[in-house]
Design an enzyme around this catalytic site. Sequence first.
Site, short mmCIF file in Angstrom:
data_model
loop_
_atom_site.label_atom_id
_atom_site.label_comp_id
_atom_site.label_asym_id
_atom_site.label_seq_id
_atom_site.Cartn_x
_atom_site.Cartn_y
_atom_site.Cartn_z
CB SER A 129 -0.73 -0.17 1.28
OG SER A 129 -1.72 1.21 1.37
CE1 TYR A 142 -4.06 -2.02 4.85
CE2 TYR A 142 -3.16 0.18 4.42
CZ TYR A 142 -3.88 -0.94 3.77
OH TYR A 142 -3.96 -1.25 2.69
#
Length: 256
Positions: A129, A142
């Site tokens: 990401s 995350y």
Amino acid sequence: MSADFDISGAVAVVTGGNSGIGKAAVEALNAEGATALSWDLDGPGVHCDVTDADSVREAMAATVAEYGPPTIHVASAGTARLAKIVDLTIEEWDFVYNVNIRGVFLTLQAAAREMTAAGLPGSIILIGSVNGSLADPAHSPYSTSKAAVAHLARCAAVELGDEGIRVNAIAPGPTATPMMGPLLSHDGYREEIGGSTPLGRIGEPEDIALAIVNVIKSPWITGQVIAVDGGSQLVTPRGRDRAVRVTDERRARAGA
């Protein structure tokens, strides 16, 4: 000139392949002539809990028995829990890391073992990401897990290169997946985030799948983390606000 990696006829394993980016990757690989299999907790394909080593072994054994060893692996299964560090529970932290890095490691390892045992070249894509290099509030599990995915791709590329196996990471920007569903349901969110990117929209899973296919095909790319984000990392809210103020001030002076 080296030929493209041949996707046609390849066996491809895609974790999290029943939704979002994983589903789009399965469809894109099948369109290229691969036999792409979804490894997921529910739905069609091969049942697999990527956090459980026994489940990963069983999924790989079932895949090899029916289709042969994979030469493509896309580690797309991922999750998020959003909260500030002081509010996070250890269970939330562990859950994100179990899926996002333990699960990626276990399936990467299983795929690489099959490829090397069969003496086959391969291409492995880990889904990271852009948040792996950003530090947005409430994203610590995350973001740090995705940073680990990026560096795992580099380490694996170095170790597996002699076997003819390439390992890369794709780092999506804001993409319309089920994980973003609650945010996308807010009025104006899609337009606000899309408008902040140079290309003027948020991504679709098919955008990421196209990048996955292109990197898999490219025979001399390995150990890279490739942002597929519409340029979203190139600008900041502070910079945009400043540009608006400066532009307004110049126009006001010009009209005075």
